[in-house]
Design a protein around this motif. Structure first.
Motif, PDB file in Angstrom:
ATOM      1  N   GLN A 133      -9.890   9.644 -10.227  1.00  0.00           N
ATOM      2  CA  GLN A 133      -8.373   9.514 -10.083  1.00  0.00           C
ATOM      3  C   GLN A 133      -8.336   9.323  -8.734  1.00  0.00           C
ATOM      4  OE1 GLN A 133      -6.417  12.228 -12.562  1.00  0.00           O
ATOM      5  NE2 GLN A 133      -7.870  11.736 -14.140  1.00  0.00           N
ATOM      6  N   SER A 134      -6.807   8.780  -8.105  1.00  0.00           N
ATOM      7  CA  SER A 134      -6.318   8.452  -6.930  1.00  0.00           C
ATOM      8  C   SER A 134      -4.871   9.143  -7.215  1.00  0.00           C
ATOM      9  CB  SER A 134      -6.311   7.154  -6.584  1.00  0.00           C
ATOM     10  OG  SER A 134      -7.493   6.326  -6.460  1.00  0.00           O
ATOM     11  N   LEU A 135      -4.664  10.194  -6.464  1.00  0.00           N
ATOM     12  CA  LEU A 135      -3.480  11.183  -6.711  1.00  0.00           C
ATOM     13  C   LEU A 135      -2.451  11.262  -5.650  1.00  0.00           C
ATOM     14  CD1 LEU A 135      -5.295  13.966  -8.834  1.00  0.00           C
ATOM     15  CD2 LEU A 135      -3.962  11.876  -9.808  1.00  0.00           C
ATOM     16  N   GLU A 136      -2.643  10.160  -4.698  1.00  0.00           N
ATOM     17  CA  GLU A 136      -1.962  10.535  -3.527  1.00  0.00           C
ATOM     18  C   GLU A 136      -0.484  10.221  -3.896  1.00  0.00           C
ATOM     19  OE1 GLU A 136      -4.377   8.237  -3.741  1.00  0.00           O
ATOM     20  OE2 GLU A 136      -3.663   6.360  -4.116  1.00  0.00           O
ATOM     21  N   SER A 137       0.001   9.336  -4.780  1.00  0.00           N
ATOM     22  CA  SER A 137       1.260   9.041  -5.239  1.00  0.00           C
ATOM     23  C   SER A 137       1.878  10.253  -5.648  1.00  0.00           C
ATOM     24  CB  SER A 137       1.435   7.716  -6.232  1.00  0.00           C
ATOM     25  OG  SER A 137       1.017   6.793  -5.470  1.00  0.00           O
ATOM     26  N   ILE A 138       1.175  10.917  -6.669  1.00  0.00           N
ATOM     27  CA  ILE A 138       1.783  12.354  -7.413  1.00  0.00           C
ATOM     28  C   ILE A 138       2.111  13.230  -6.331  1.00  0.00           C
ATOM     29  CG2 ILE A 138       1.001  14.180  -8.914  1.00  0.00           C
ATOM     30  CD1 ILE A 138       1.370  12.027 -10.497  1.00  0.00           C
ATOM     31  N   TYR A 139       1.117  13.529  -5.500  1.00  0.00           N
ATOM     32  CA  TYR A 139       1.463  14.611  -4.409  1.00  0.00           C
ATOM     33  C   TYR A 139       2.584  14.098  -3.225  1.00  0.00           C
ATOM     34  CZ  TYR A 139      -2.127  17.182  -6.732  1.00  0.00           C
ATOM     35  OH  TYR A 139      -3.113  17.725  -7.565  1.00  0.00           O
ATOM     36  N   ALA A 140       2.448  12.802  -3.071  1.00  0.00           N
ATOM     37  CA  ALA A 140       3.703  12.210  -2.084  1.00  0.00           C
ATOM     38  C   ALA A 140       4.958  12.424  -2.446  1.00  0.00           C
ATOM     39  CB  ALA A 140       3.295  10.817  -1.743  1.00  0.00           C
ATOM     40  N   HIS A 141       5.117  12.536  -4.064  1.00  0.00           N
ATOM     41  CA  HIS A 141       6.314  12.675  -4.525  1.00  0.00           C
ATOM     42  C   HIS A 141       7.088  13.947  -4.368  1.00  0.00           C
ATOM     43  CE1 HIS A 141       9.413  11.804  -7.677  1.00  0.00           C
ATOM     44  NE2 HIS A 141       9.258  12.893  -8.089  1.00  0.00           N
ATOM     45  N   TYR A 142       6.241  14.912  -3.886  1.00  0.00           N
ATOM     46  CA  TYR A 142       6.856  16.286  -3.909  1.00  0.00           C
ATOM     47  C   TYR A 142       7.106  16.482  -2.382  1.00  0.00           C
ATOM     48  CZ  TYR A 142       6.104  17.764  -8.672  1.00  0.00           C
ATOM     49  OH  TYR A 142       6.298  17.982 -10.036  1.00  0.00           O
ATOM     50  N   PRO A 143       8.356  17.083  -2.250  1.00  0.00           N
ATOM     51  CA  PRO A 143       8.859  17.580  -0.792  1.00  0.00           C
ATOM     52  C   PRO A 143       7.991  18.622  -0.449  1.00  0.00           C
ATOM     53  CG  PRO A 143      10.743  17.577  -2.261  1.00  0.00           C
ATOM     54  CD  PRO A 143       9.519  17.302  -3.123  1.00  0.00           C
ATOM     55  N   GLY A 144       7.692  18.640   0.889  1.00  0.00           N
ATOM     56  CA  GLY A 144       6.693  19.606   1.458  1.00  0.00           C
ATOM     57  C   GLY A 144       5.255  19.543   1.590  1.00  0.00           C
ATOM     58  N   ARG A 161       6.511 -10.409  10.992  1.00  0.00           N
ATOM     59  CA  ARG A 161       5.344 -11.452  11.675  1.00  0.00           C
ATOM     60  C   ARG A 161       4.795 -12.175  10.654  1.00  0.00           C
ATOM     61  NH1 ARG A 161       3.795  -6.643  14.614  1.00  0.00           N
ATOM     62  NH2 ARG A 161       2.375  -6.341  12.939  1.00  0.00           N
ATOM     63  N   THR A 162       5.057 -11.850   9.342  1.00  0.00           N
ATOM     64  CA  THR A 162       4.285 -12.711   8.185  1.00  0.00           C
ATOM     65  C   THR A 162       5.405 -13.154   7.170  1.00  0.00           C
ATOM     66  OG1 THR A 162       3.880 -10.980   6.658  1.00  0.00           O
ATOM     67  CG2 THR A 162       2.209 -11.159   8.245  1.00  0.00           C
ATOM     68  N   GLY A 163       6.239 -12.229   7.030  1.00  0.00           N
ATOM     69  CA  GLY A 163       7.313 -12.964   5.843  1.00  0.00           C
ATOM     70  C   GLY A 163       7.045 -12.934   4.597  1.00  0.00           C
ATOM     71  N   ARG A 164       5.782 -12.073   4.233  1.00  0.00           N
ATOM     72  CA  ARG A 164       5.291 -12.162   2.992  1.00  0.00           C
ATOM     73  C   ARG A 164       4.608 -10.641   2.904  1.00  0.00           C
ATOM     74  NH1 ARG A 164       5.323 -17.270   0.289  1.00  0.00           N
ATOM     75  NH2 ARG A 164       5.966 -18.647   1.922  1.00  0.00           N
ATOM     76  N   LEU A 165       4.659  -9.897   1.506  1.00  0.00           N
ATOM     77  CA  LEU A 165       4.354  -8.416   1.447  1.00  0.00           C
ATOM     78  C   LEU A 165       3.422  -8.362  -0.008  1.00  0.00           C
ATOM     79  CD1 LEU A 165       3.883  -5.486   2.156  1.00  0.00           C
ATOM     80  CD2 LEU A 165       6.056  -5.261   0.772  1.00  0.00           C
ATOM     81  N   LEU A 166       2.234  -7.829   0.134  1.00  0.00           N
ATOM     82  CA  LEU A 166       1.450  -7.457  -0.904  1.00  0.00           C
ATOM     83  C   LEU A 166       0.949  -6.078  -0.648  1.00  0.00           C
ATOM     84  CD1 LEU A 166      -0.192  -7.871  -3.594  1.00  0.00           C
ATOM     85  CD2 LEU A 166      -2.062  -8.753  -2.175  1.00  0.00           C
ATOM     86  N   ALA A 167       1.524  -5.061  -1.709  1.00  0.00           N
ATOM     87  CA  ALA A 167       0.955  -3.564  -1.529  1.00  0.00           C
ATOM     88  C   ALA A 167       0.021  -3.319  -2.356  1.00  0.00           C
ATOM     89  CB  ALA A 167       2.357  -2.708  -1.686  1.00  0.00           C
ATOM     90  N   VAL A 168      -1.116  -2.729  -2.023  1.00  0.00           N
ATOM     91  CA  VAL A 168      -2.215  -2.652  -2.908  1.00  0.00           C
ATOM     92  C   VAL A 168      -2.580  -0.883  -2.840  1.00  0.00           C
ATOM     93  CG1 VAL A 168      -4.863  -3.078  -3.235  1.00  0.00           C
ATOM     94  CG2 VAL A 168      -3.312  -4.626  -2.425  1.00  0.00           C
ATOM     95  N   GLY A 169      -2.728  -0.465  -4.401  1.00  0.00           N
ATOM     96  CA  GLY A 169      -3.082   0.724  -4.622  1.00  0.00           C
ATOM     97  C   GLY A 169      -4.081   0.914  -5.510  1.00  0.00           C
ATOM     98  N   GLU A 170      -5.107   1.940  -5.433  1.00  0.00           N
ATOM     99  CA  GLU A 170      -5.620   2.215  -6.489  1.00  0.00           C
ATOM    100  C   GLU A 170      -5.435   3.057  -7.633  1.00  0.00           C
ATOM    101  OE1 GLU A 170      -9.672   3.386  -4.875  1.00  0.00           O
ATOM    102  OE2 GLU A 170     -10.391   3.962  -6.829  1.00  0.00           O
ATOM    103  N   GLY A 171      -4.154   3.716  -7.458  1.00  0.00           N
ATOM    104  CA  GLY A 171      -3.577   4.545  -8.146  1.00  0.00           C
ATOM    105  C   GLY A 171      -2.752   3.767  -9.536  1.00  0.00           C
TER     106      GLY A 171
END
Lengths: 321, 349
Positions: free
Chosen positions: A127-138, A248-258
């Motif tokens: 698992q990739s849990l960076e989003s879960i932990y980033a959700h919490y303040p602190g 600079r590019t005008g276009r965005l692709l956000a990639v995550g393993e989660g």
């Protein structure tokens, strides 16, 4: 002599143990055995009494690290796999993350999470849990993608007075190599332009940076220049660097393993839409793993996670929009 | 006449005079806790306190006996939960800090960011509980591990919990960890018959929670948690054993929660006949009765102490009420000690 991503994490811990007597390491099989991935190999011998085997009690492992940190220590906790940090979730998000705000006493703990998918690892070791932990303040959430950052950010994580979730990618442990350990790194909180481009921006972290870079090389042969932003830390997230790239590019692709519902990629798209809507020439896109548990068989696993092939396809679509 | 002050030294009861002094001192903490909590409950009913109010009624003897016999000045730790007003103050928490946290004063240790029983001064051996039961056991373990790293010997950590909290995984993990590391931990389990509304028959199936000590390889004690002398004797022994390196001590006190789970709860699920059982006794009048019986204090002296205690409580509450409330426009709104890494920081001042 080549230094791997895993060596960098081990050497950073050794240096921290050497330089600061308040540092100690606590986790399952970390002492004589040197850790499931050998991230603490040899450290118990070099630093007697400061690399301690823990029972299979993730809650108590993190709880005791919090207690020691309150008393001025700087514990490093090794979770055997990021997935098992769910057992320590309460201590991490309710105790460590709230402590400074509630009491004014800081809680400098570093929790190392061997993260992300590898072939055959299945639902509970991938698992990739960076989003879960980033959700919490602190909490601070680091996701190094290079050997240099693995070393430099590990040292920073230990020095920082707040709880740090250190997501180290298992796929990078042995294969990613550098010639030497870095003397300096970018400050924590700053993203890095991993490859410059002008047709589209791909924002990623950790192992996905390398998939994105390979996709960028692929698209370069077709005449498209993809800019790859390596976030380095998911929290704080460097919105300024992302926006500058999209300018600079005008276009965005956000990639995550989660997993795809919410999370890091949604946050990136949301921020760019809110603060950089005028910079966009096309609707911002996201690419995540599929919305199922992480599969065991390599055929399924490769289709489940974003890869350089699926990133290439998504980037081509984005450029055509 | 004994009067509770902070940081009383632990007293050994090896002479009749010291037995008297220890007992009367503990009674003073019990009386202060009961008086303060009665006041807090009244303020709650009057709508002056937000959130919840959770009382330690019936558990004062058990709680004070641990808190009082730990030594804050020597580096001991006391981790109280929701029914430890007596133990917290007997250990060293200031009455004014208790009042401030209920009333949300910015002068209090939690500054309105957290309230009621969620309070502490961690650097003074008083970690601030979170609501998730069992979670504080390993935190105390870690504080003791830090002290061991620093070479601080002869310190003891006290942690309290109830029968319901013993059912958590965190409690098991924490106690097992303490046993493995042979930490000087004294765990006080107030077996108060109910976890909120759930009776002990739905909480555990062993004959006595103290029997679990065998499984952890530690010493267990099963005592009458309503009898102050028994509580004082037992915790005195448990603390001494922990301090001398014998590892964790599990003390289970049988008693009855003489209140609802919180003041919002009328506790009608508690059968009336439970109050008639030995464990249903109220420790405060029992202790007072003993003092009079032993002629350690006169009726007049007790009356005087009650009056002084009420004055102290009124004074503390009035002071906390006069202090400023938190101001959302002055709040920093960031949760990190490393300020430059905090997201969404808006400088308000």
């Amino acid at each position: 002599m080549a230094i791997t991503y895993l060596d960098a994490i081990r050497e950073a811990q050794a240096r921290a143990l050497e330089e600061d007597e308040s540092v100690y390491i606590y986790g399952q099989d970390v002492a004589g055995f040197g850790g499931a991935f050998k991230a603490t190999k040899g450290l118990a011998e070099r630093f007697p009494g400061r690399v301690i085997d823990a029972p299979i009690s993730e809650d108590a492992i993190v709880g005791s690290a919090i207690g020691a940190a309150i008393e001025g220590m700087r514990p490093i906790v090794e979770m055997q796999f990021a997935d098992f940090s769910s057992i320590a979730f309460n201590q991490i998000v309710n105790q460590a993350a709230t402590h400074f705000w509630r009491t004014g006493v800081s809680c400098p703990i570093t929790i190392r999470l061997p993260s992300g998918g590898t072939e055959g690892s299945g639902p509970f070791h991938s698992q990739s849990l960076e989003s879960i932990y980033a959700h919490y303040p602190g909490l601070i959430v680091m996701t190094p993608a290079t050997v240099e950052d693995a070393y430099g950010m590990m040292l920073e994580a230990i020095r920082i007075d707040d709880p740090v979730i250190f997501c180290e990618h298992k796929l990078l442990y042995y294969h990613l190599k550098a010639d030497a350990l870095p003397k300096t790194i970018l400050p924590v909180g700053k993203a890095r332009i991993a490859r410059a481009g002008r047709h589209a921006t791909v924002v990623a972290c950790s192992a996905m940076v390398h998939e994105a870079l390979r996709a960028a090389r692929e698209l370069a042969e077709e005449g498209w220049e993809i800019e790859v932003v390596d976030l380095r830390s998911v929290k704080p997230i460097d919105t300024d660097t992302i926006l500058a790239s999209v300018a600079r590019t005008g276009r965005l692709l956000a990639v995550g393993e989660g997993f795809p519902w919410g999370g890091m990629t949604s946050e990136i798209v949301s921020r760019v839409a809110a603060e950089g809507f005028h910079l966009l020439d096309a609707p911002p896109q996201r690419l995540n793993s599929k919305d199922t548990p992480i599969p065991y068989h390599p055929n399924l696993w490769r289709a489940h996670r974003p890869t350089w092939q699926s990133i290439s396809a998504a980037a081509r679509n984005l450029i055509r929009l | 006449m004994s009067h509770p002050t902070s940081n009383v030294a632990p007293l050994s009861a090896d002479s009749p005079a010291s037995q008297r002094e220890r007992f009367v001192s503990a009674f003073g903490w019990m009386l202060l806790a009961r008086t303060f909590e009665d006041k807090i409950a009244a303020l709650y009913r009057a709508g002056k306190i937000v959130g919840g109010v959770y009382l330690g009624r019936g558990q004062e003897a058990f709680s004070a006996a641990l808190g009082m016999q730990l030594n804050q000045a020597q580096g001991d730790i006391f981790s109280g939960l929701i029914r430890d007003q007596a133990g917290r103050m007997a250990f060293g928490e200031l009455l004014i800090d208790s009042a401030r946290t209920y009333l949300g004063s910015v002068e209090g240790p939690m500054r309105g960011r957290d309230g009621n029983i969620h309070r502490g001064r961690p650097r003074q051996g008083m970690p601030a509980m979170i609501s998730h039961l069992g979670a504080m056991v390993s935190v105390v373990n870690g504080m003791l591990i830090a002290k061991r790293f620093r070479g601080e010997r002869d310190v003891v950590g006290g942690a309290t919990i109830g029968d319901g909290g013993t059912s958590t995984g965190a409690f098991h993990e924490g106690l097992n960890q303490a046993a493995i590391e042979k930490l000087p931990l004294v765990i006080a389990v107030a077996d108060n018959q109910f976890a909120y509304s759930t009776p002990t028959s739905q909480q555990y199936a062993c004959a006595d929670l103290a029997d679990r000590a065998i499984g952890y390889g530690i010493r267990g004690y099963s005592i009458d948690g309503t009898d102050l002398e028994t509580c004082l004797e037992t915790f005195s022994e448990a603390i001494a054993r922990a301090r001398s390196g014998e590892g964790p001590q599990l003390v289970v006190g049988k008693l009855l929660r003489l209140a609802g789970h919180g003041e919002h709860d009328d506790a009608r699920y508690i059968p009336a006949d439970m109050r008639e059982k030995p464990y249903g006794a109220d420790c405060v009048p029992m202790a007072q009765h003993r003092i009079l019986e032993e002629n350690w204090m006169s009726e007049d002296e007790i009356e005087e102490q009650v009056r002084i205690t009420q004055d102290r409580v009124e004074e503390a509450v009035a002071k906390a009420q006069s202090e400023p409330d938190p101001n959302p426009f002055r709040e920093s709104w960031h949760a990190l000690a490393t300020k430059h890494l905090a997201e969404g920081t808006i400088a308000m001042d």
